[in-house]
Design a protein around this motif. Structure first.
Motif, PDB file in Angstrom:
ATOM      1  N   VAL A 276      12.144   1.906 -10.211  1.00 39.89           N
ATOM      2  CA  VAL A 276      10.923   3.124  -9.833  1.00 39.89           C
ATOM      3  C   VAL A 276      12.144   2.958  -7.939  1.00 39.89           C
ATOM      4  CG1 VAL A 276       8.751   3.363  -8.864  1.00 39.89           C
ATOM      5  CG2 VAL A 276       9.407   1.658 -10.733  1.00 39.89           C
ATOM      6  N   THR A 277      12.096   4.060  -7.054  1.00 38.22           N
ATOM      7  CA  THR A 277      11.969   3.956  -6.237  1.00 38.22           C
ATOM      8  C   THR A 277      11.286   5.153  -5.686  1.00 38.22           C
ATOM      9  OG1 THR A 277      14.334   4.658  -6.836  1.00 38.22           O
ATOM     10  CG2 THR A 277      14.096   5.184  -4.862  1.00 38.22           C
ATOM     11  N   VAL A 278      10.573   3.946  -4.521  1.00 39.68           N
ATOM     12  CA  VAL A 278       9.324   5.399  -3.726  1.00 39.68           C
ATOM     13  C   VAL A 278       9.968   4.843  -2.039  1.00 39.68           C
ATOM     14  CG1 VAL A 278       7.771   3.934  -4.970  1.00 39.68           C
ATOM     15  CG2 VAL A 278       8.320   2.767  -3.038  1.00 39.68           C
ATOM     16  N   THR A 279       9.396   6.134  -1.627  1.00 42.47           N
ATOM     17  CA  THR A 279       9.561   6.572   0.416  1.00 42.47           C
ATOM     18  C   THR A 279       8.700   6.943   0.839  1.00 42.47           C
ATOM     19  OG1 THR A 279      11.974   7.305  -0.318  1.00 42.47           O
ATOM     20  CG2 THR A 279      11.011   8.002   2.115  1.00 42.47           C
ATOM     21  N   ARG A 280       8.446   6.867   1.911  1.00 42.87           N
ATOM     22  CA  ARG A 280       7.896   6.880   2.695  1.00 42.87           C
ATOM     23  C   ARG A 280       8.057   7.291   4.415  1.00 42.87           C
ATOM     24  NH1 ARG A 280       1.731   7.960   2.100  1.00 42.87           N
ATOM     25  NH2 ARG A 280       1.809   8.945   4.066  1.00 42.87           N
ATOM     26  N   TRP A 281       7.284   9.014   4.730  1.00 42.44           N
ATOM     27  CA  TRP A 281       8.044   9.432   5.731  1.00 42.44           C
ATOM     28  C   TRP A 281       6.982   8.818   6.602  1.00 42.44           C
ATOM     29  CZ3 TRP A 281      13.197   9.632   6.317  1.00 42.44           C
ATOM     30  CH2 TRP A 281      13.439  10.576   4.874  1.00 42.44           C
ATOM     31  N   LYS A 282       7.155   8.584   8.125  1.00 45.17           N
ATOM     32  CA  LYS A 282       6.413   8.879   9.753  1.00 45.17           C
ATOM     33  C   LYS A 282       6.204   9.918   9.341  1.00 45.17           C
ATOM     34  CE  LYS A 282       6.562   7.066  14.060  1.00 45.17           C
ATOM     35  NZ  LYS A 282       7.230   7.336  15.636  1.00 45.17           N
TER      36      LYS A 282
ATOM     37  N   GLY B  99       2.688   4.218  11.314  1.00 50.37           N
ATOM     38  CA  GLY B  99       1.683   4.398  11.473  1.00 50.37           C
ATOM     39  C   GLY B  99       0.978   2.879  10.915  1.00 50.37           C
ATOM     40  N   LEU B 100      -0.316   3.100  11.229  1.00 49.31           N
ATOM     41  CA  LEU B 100      -0.800   0.994  10.644  1.00 49.31           C
ATOM     42  C   LEU B 100      -0.899   0.921   8.991  1.00 49.31           C
ATOM     43  CD1 LEU B 100      -1.555  -1.692  10.319  1.00 49.31           C
ATOM     44  CD2 LEU B 100      -4.436  -1.097  11.794  1.00 49.31           C
ATOM     45  N   VAL B 101      -1.992   2.856   9.042  1.00 49.12           N
ATOM     46  CA  VAL B 101      -2.091   3.250   7.930  1.00 49.12           C
ATOM     47  C   VAL B 101      -0.470   3.426   6.305  1.00 49.12           C
ATOM     48  CG1 VAL B 101      -2.972   5.011   6.398  1.00 49.12           C
ATOM     49  CG2 VAL B 101      -4.438   4.648   8.516  1.00 49.12           C
ATOM     50  N   ASP B 102       0.330   3.688   7.431  1.00 45.80           N
ATOM     51  CA  ASP B 102       1.444   4.063   5.978  1.00 45.80           C
ATOM     52  C   ASP B 102       1.844   3.001   6.110  1.00 45.80           C
ATOM     53  OD1 ASP B 102       0.932   6.642   7.137  1.00 45.80           O
ATOM     54  OD2 ASP B 102       2.527   7.355   8.463  1.00 45.80           O
ATOM     55  N   GLN B 103       1.552   1.912   6.876  1.00 43.17           N
ATOM     56  CA  GLN B 103       2.152   0.740   6.876  1.00 43.17           C
ATOM     57  C   GLN B 103       1.859  -0.039   5.915  1.00 43.17           C
ATOM     58  OE1 GLN B 103       1.868  -1.451  10.273  1.00 43.17           O
ATOM     59  NE2 GLN B 103       2.473  -0.017  11.672  1.00 43.17           N
ATOM     60  N   THR B 104       0.266   0.198   5.597  1.00 42.34           N
ATOM     61  CA  THR B 104      -0.793  -0.736   4.548  1.00 42.34           C
ATOM     62  C   THR B 104       0.093  -0.231   3.335  1.00 42.34           C
ATOM     63  OG1 THR B 104      -1.813  -1.003   6.385  1.00 42.34           O
ATOM     64  CG2 THR B 104      -3.273  -0.771   4.087  1.00 42.34           C
ATOM     65  N   LYS B 105      -0.272   1.217   2.980  1.00 42.33           N
ATOM     66  CA  LYS B 105       0.057   2.354   2.020  1.00 42.33           C
ATOM     67  C   LYS B 105       1.518   1.864   1.476  1.00 42.33           C
ATOM     68  CE  LYS B 105      -2.017   6.479   2.868  1.00 42.33           C
ATOM     69  NZ  LYS B 105      -2.370   8.078   3.037  1.00 42.33           N
ATOM     70  N   ILE B 106       2.699   1.935   2.090  1.00 40.27           N
ATOM     71  CA  ILE B 106       3.926   1.338   1.154  1.00 40.27           C
ATOM     72  C   ILE B 106       4.398  -0.762   0.981  1.00 40.27           C
ATOM     73  CG2 ILE B 106       5.085   0.967   3.537  1.00 40.27           C
ATOM     74  CD1 ILE B 106       7.328   2.442   1.633  1.00 40.27           C
TER      75      ILE B 106
END
Ligand SMILES: Nc1ncnc2c1ncn2[C@@H]1O[C@H](COP(=O)(O)OP(=O)(O)OP(=O)(O)O)[C@@H](O)[C@H]1O
Ligand SMILES: [Mg+2]
Length: 134
Positions: free
Chosen positions: A128-134, A34-41
């Motif tokens: 540094v490894t980061v992950t954002r899940w839907k 979603g737009l919010v998660d897109q912006t976060k990552i």
């Protein structure tokens, strides 16, 4: 967990950071975030890319589109062979900087993602490894 797609990009200049931001946005959309998660990552990517350029002497980022069951996500791995971070706990503290920044890049990035992993060794580099899940 399956890696649906993977790509490595250079992170050496301000222009590279723009390209990384654009790619992370596009991959987030493709993964259905979603737009919010897109912006976060995208924001986390921007901070980590800036650190890679400013402190790491440049490096790379690997983008990976993930699928785990019905869940989709985006994983980013920033890597450099710069001086490393002598004290990780300190570097992750809000407001700690060895430069002229606000000292919020690492700590802020950590808060913007679902998974955050950092490895660094003095004289070897930083990953540094980061992950954002839907
Ligand atoms: N890739 C890296 N290589 C070496 N040192 C790093 C790296 N990334 C971060 N650091 C160290 O960790 C400190 C904290 O990083 P952080 O991103 O939180 O703050 P900053 O970059 O100093 O300021 P800001 O990101 O708020 O502009 C940096 O000042 C730097 O000393
Ligand atoms: Mg920073």
């Amino acid at each position: 967990m399956t890696v649906l797609r993977s790509e490595v990009m250079a992170v050496r200049s301000a222009q590279d950071i723009v390209l990384v931001r654009q790619a992370v946005r596009a991959w987030s959309v493709a993964q259905g975030l979603g737009l919010v998660d897109q912006t976060k990552i995208v924001t986390a990517a921007s901070e980590l890319a800036r650190n890679t350029v400013d402190y790491g002497g440049g490096g790379t980022v690997r983008l990976e589109a993930l699928q785990e069951g019905a869940r989709k996500g985006l994983r980013l791995t920033f890597e450099d062979q710069g001086p490393g971070i002598p004290d990780l706990a300190l570097a992750l503290t809000d407001g700690y900087t060895t430069g002229t920044g606000m000292g919020l890049g690492l700590s802020g990035s950590k808060r913007l993602v679902n998974e955050f992993d950092i490895w660094s060794e003095t004289g070897k580099g930083t990953r540094v490894t980061v992950t954002r899940w839907k």
